[in-house]
Design a protein around this motif. Structure first.
Motif, PDB file in Angstrom:
ATOM      1  N   TRP A   1       9.187  11.182   4.135  1.00 43.98           N
ATOM      2  CA  TRP A   1       9.934  10.178   3.392  1.00 43.98           C
ATOM      3  C   TRP A   1      11.410  10.234   3.751  1.00 43.98           C
ATOM      4  CZ3 TRP A   1       8.148   7.238  -1.120  1.00 43.98           C
ATOM      5  CH2 TRP A   1       6.763   7.346  -1.331  1.00 43.98           C
ATOM      6  N   THR A   2      12.017   9.064   3.899  1.00 44.01           N
ATOM      7  CA  THR A   2      13.465   9.004   4.117  1.00 44.01           C
ATOM      8  C   THR A   2      14.215   9.432   2.873  1.00 44.01           C
ATOM      9  OG1 THR A   2      13.147   7.175   5.664  1.00 44.01           O
ATOM     10  CG2 THR A   2      15.374   7.506   4.808  1.00 44.01           C
ATOM     11  N   HIS A   3      13.729   8.995   1.717  1.00 48.50           N
ATOM     12  CA  HIS A   3      14.266   9.406   0.427  1.00 48.50           C
ATOM     13  C   HIS A   3      13.181  10.197  -0.297  1.00 48.50           C
ATOM     14  CE1 HIS A   3      17.625   6.671   1.019  1.00 48.50           C
ATOM     15  NE2 HIS A   3      16.776   5.689   1.266  1.00 48.50           N
TER      16      HIS A   3
ATOM     17  N   ALA B   1       2.798  -0.964  -1.817  1.00 46.96           N
ATOM     18  CA  ALA B   1       2.079   0.006  -2.637  1.00 46.96           C
ATOM     19  C   ALA B   1       1.433   1.072  -1.757  1.00 46.96           C
ATOM     20  CB  ALA B   1       1.012  -0.701  -3.467  1.00 46.96           C
ATOM     21  N   HIS B   2       1.528   2.321  -2.196  1.00 45.48           N
ATOM     22  CA  HIS B   2       0.872   3.465  -1.553  1.00 45.48           C
ATOM     23  C   HIS B   2       1.468   3.825  -0.206  1.00 45.48           C
ATOM     24  CE1 HIS B   2      -3.112   2.500  -3.955  1.00 45.48           C
ATOM     25  NE2 HIS B   2      -2.016   2.469  -4.715  1.00 45.48           N
ATOM     26  N   THR B   3       2.609   3.274   0.160  1.00 43.49           N
ATOM     27  CA  THR B   3       3.187   3.540   1.478  1.00 43.49           C
ATOM     28  C   THR B   3       4.217   4.659   1.410  1.00 43.49           C
ATOM     29  OG1 THR B   3       4.964   1.914   1.167  1.00 43.49           O
ATOM     30  CG2 THR B   3       2.908   1.119   2.161  1.00 43.49           C
ATOM     31  N   VAL B   4       4.511   5.267   2.579  1.00 42.65           N
ATOM     32  CA  VAL B   4       5.665   6.144   2.700  1.00 42.65           C
ATOM     33  C   VAL B   4       6.926   5.282   2.576  1.00 42.65           C
ATOM     34  CG1 VAL B   4       6.952   7.635   4.288  1.00 42.65           C
ATOM     35  CG2 VAL B   4       4.463   7.857   4.094  1.00 42.65           C
ATOM     36  N   ASP B   5       7.929   5.806   1.875  1.00 38.79           N
ATOM     37  CA  ASP B   5       9.169   5.067   1.605  1.00 38.79           C
ATOM     38  C   ASP B   5       8.918   3.808   0.785  1.00 38.79           C
ATOM     39  OD1 ASP B   5      10.858   6.901   2.826  1.00 38.79           O
ATOM     40  OD2 ASP B   5      10.638   5.953   4.798  1.00 38.79           O
ATOM     41  N   GLU B   6       7.951   3.881  -0.116  1.00 37.71           N
ATOM     42  CA  GLU B   6       7.686   2.781  -1.050  1.00 37.71           C
ATOM     43  C   GLU B   6       8.982   2.361  -1.750  1.00 37.71           C
ATOM     44  OE1 GLU B   6       5.302   2.135  -5.292  1.00 37.71           O
ATOM     45  OE2 GLU B   6       4.694   3.766  -3.960  1.00 37.71           O
ATOM     46  N   TYR B   7       9.149   1.052  -1.911  1.00 38.45           N
ATOM     47  CA  TYR B   7      10.348   0.561  -2.596  1.00 38.45           C
ATOM     48  C   TYR B   7      10.066  -0.775  -3.262  1.00 38.45           C
ATOM     49  CZ  TYR B   7      11.123  -2.889   1.129  1.00 38.45           C
ATOM     50  OH  TYR B   7      10.985  -3.957   2.003  1.00 38.45           O
TER      51      TYR B   7
END
Length: 400
Positions: free
Chosen positions: A93-95, A365-371
């Motif tokens: 994750w970036t964040h 939804a359900h992704t890396v780096d969800e936003y």
């Protein structure tokens, strides 16, 4: 005298801060860590003078929340789920997935779009309309759900409805980019497995390797999927049967033939299909494999989400279309969501008309780096408040 500022900061009423606070509370499912987030939601309502209940059913170790303002009708139920899918490797994750970072107009983190921002929208809407409900400016009432277990088909929403947190119409606040869904696909997971006979891999002919049947099983399931893709619902699209997992020999020595092999089949179910009909189809597929190839397979259905639908012109759908198109460029065309949501518990179990609607994109939804884009969330809050005012000012008979 110094407590109030800190308490106000802990229980914010501005949407970005509240959504970020919810994202920062890890509530992964599995294993089912909703209680800490449920306690925060309950405390937030209590702090702001709104009656709410920590609900122990169906699992006291995984609490959920029901809140209500007013007792008049119609009653509008705003439903969201507290659980999120696991974040996986945090280093990807970036964040930080539970950092609740706001950057460049986006809230990042697991659950930001699916669906803690929507829960925050429901909470703020209830707070903003409380005075009008309590002083009689609005005739109806609002119920808010912060449910457990949606991601794994646990009966969280169902148990909240059974506990009396029900109403005349419902909105399941999943991310639809503020498009109104009046129908949804169902989903069932089937495990199809067959036995082997373990033997040392240095002398494999002394046993039977169940992995040898994998190609045959996959070929038959691919044929089944191809036939399903010819079925189409005008709102929800195609039916599917997709193999998502294959397992054999876990926990055993790598030099030993597996004693059993299994595949998991994800079956997406159209609104006009019943689960009994789908069970019968799986039984036929497995029986053909056994008859034609001697596989000795069996099947079991695990988690199940039934399909559900209401008329496309139901008043609750029309109200949300009107306000969504007035505030955003959401399409007013009738639509069905291809994912599975807790709307089925309203329609099929409680016999309560309900839609799936909310800000944000399901693709996140359900992704890396969800936003979630916070401007979209702000639009969602405006739409929900406007639609709630319309519904709570409408004669209840309109929703029968």
């Amino acid at each position: 005298m110094n407590r109030e500022p800190s308490e106000t900061k802990r229980y914010p009423t501005d949407l970005p801060s509240l959504a970020a606070a919810l994202v920062r509370i890890e509530s992964e499912n599995p294993p089912g860590n909703e209680s800490a987030c449920a306690e925060y939601v309950h405390d937030w309502f209590t702090h702001h003078g709104i009656e709410s209940t920590l609900v122990d059913e169906p699992n006291p170790d995984r609490q959920q929340v029901g809140a209500q303002i007013g007792a008049g009708r119609p009653t509008l139920v705003l439903n969201g789920h507290l659980d999120v899918v696991p974040a996986g490797d945090h280093d990807e994750w970036t964040h930080p997935p539970y950092g609740g970072v706001i950057e460049n107009g986006r809230l990042y983190g697991r659950g930001s779009v699916d669906m803690k921002t929507a829960i925050a929208i429901a909470m703020v809407t209830a707070l903003n309309l409380r005075s009008a409900i309590e002083n009689g400016g609005l005739d109806g009432s609002i119920v808010v759900h912060a449910a457990m277990g949606e991601e794994t088909a646990d009966p969280g929403t169902k148990s909240l409805l059974d506990a009396g947190f029900d109403g005349d119409v419902g909105v399941v606040l999943e991310p639809t980019q503020c498009r109104v869904a009046t129908s949804e696909k169902g989903m069932a997971w089937y495990e199809i497995s067959w036995p082997g006979e373990p033997a040392h891999a240095s002398d494999p002919d002394r046993g039977t390797n169940p992995i040898d049947h994998v190609r045959t099983v996959l070929a038959r399931l691919n044929d089944y999927d191809a036939s399903l893709r010819e079925r189409r619902d005008p709102l929800c699209g195609q039916a599917y049967a997709t193999v998502t997992q294959i397992s054999a020999g876990e926990g055993s020595n790598k030099a030993v033939l597996a004693d059993r092999t299994a595949v998991t089949l994800d079956r997406r179910i159209l609104p006009d299909e019943t689960i009994d009909e789908v069970d019968d189809e799986i039984e036929r597929v497995v029986s053909e494999l056994n008859r034609d190839h001697g596989i000795e397979a069996t099947w079991d259905r695990d988690e199940t989400y039934s399909s559900a639908e209401i008329p496309i012109d139901h008043p609750v759908a029309e109200v949300f279309r009107e306000h969504s198109t007035a505030v955003t460029d959401a399409s007013p065309e009738p639509w069905g969501i291809r994912a599975s949501t807790d709307v089925r518990n309203f329609i099929n179990h409680a016999e309560t008309p309900a839609i799936t609607w909310g800000p944000g994109s399901l693709a996140q939804a359900h992704t890396v780096d969800e936003y979630i884009d916070l401007d979209e969330a702000k639009d969602g809050l405006e739409i929900l408040e406007r639609a709630a005012r319309t519904i709570l000012s409408t004669d209840v008979s309109a929703f029968d």
